[in-house]
Enzyme design. Structure first.
Site, PDB file in Angstrom:
ATOM      1  CG  LEU A 257      -2.123  -1.163   1.335  1.00 17.36           C
ATOM      2  CD1 LEU A 257      -2.857  -1.161   2.471  1.00 17.36           C
ATOM      3  CD2 LEU A 257      -2.655  -1.381  -0.011  1.00 17.36           C
ATOM      4  CG  HIS A 258       3.506   1.511  -2.302  1.00 17.64           C
ATOM      5  ND1 HIS A 258       4.652   0.684  -2.290  1.00 17.64           N
ATOM      6  CD2 HIS A 258       2.529   1.095  -3.309  1.00 17.64           C
ATOM      7  CE1 HIS A 258       4.359  -0.261  -3.058  1.00 17.64           C
ATOM      8  NE2 HIS A 258       3.232   0.060  -3.864  1.00 17.64           N
ATOM      9  CB  CYS A 259       3.088   5.104   3.426  1.00 17.00           C
ATOM     10  SG  CYS A 259       4.329   4.202   4.491  1.00 17.00           S
ATOM     11  CB  ALA A 260      -0.567   5.784  -0.259  1.00 12.58           C
ATOM     12  N   PRO A 261      -3.090   3.807   1.827  1.00 12.84           N
ATOM     13  CG  PRO A 261      -3.971   3.514   4.230  1.00 12.84           C
ATOM     14  CD  PRO A 261      -2.599   4.085   3.281  1.00 12.84           C
TER      15      PRO A 261
END
Length: 100
Positions: A58-62
């Site tokens: 999610l690359h810190c971007a849910p």
């Protein structure tokens, strides 16, 4: 190199690329998914079989992944280029994705 990655990935039917179409509107990062693979599975396969390092999830971007429709599937696979990457690295990535 980002332009070469985008062009090569767009030629592969099973690949979905997220973000601007143009490399001029990006930094050296490309998020993608490959049909039939969860991002974590794809990252593991690229590492184990081809020694290609990527990042999956999610690359810190849910919230962004919710918007993209990729949240339930575990996010995306992210590839990036830097100062020490070469055209050969880009072709190795594209060849590996084509083979998978």
């Amino acid at each position: 190199m980002t332009a070469a990655i985008l062009a090569g990935l767009h030629e592969i039917e099973t690949v979905t690329v997220y973000g601007p179409e143009s490399a001029e509107q990006r930094v050296g990062v490309v998020s993608l998914n490959v049909a039939g693979y969860e991002p974590q599975e794809l990252a593991g396969g690229l590492d184990a079989a081809y020694r290609i390092q990527t990042r999956a999830g999610l690359h810190c971007a849910p919230r962004m992944h919710r918007s993209l429709g990729t949240l339930a599937g575990g996010g995306t696979l992210r590839v990036s280029v830097g100062a020490f990457n070469t055209a050969e690295h880009v072709e190795a990535l594209l060849a590996a994705v084509r083979e998978l």
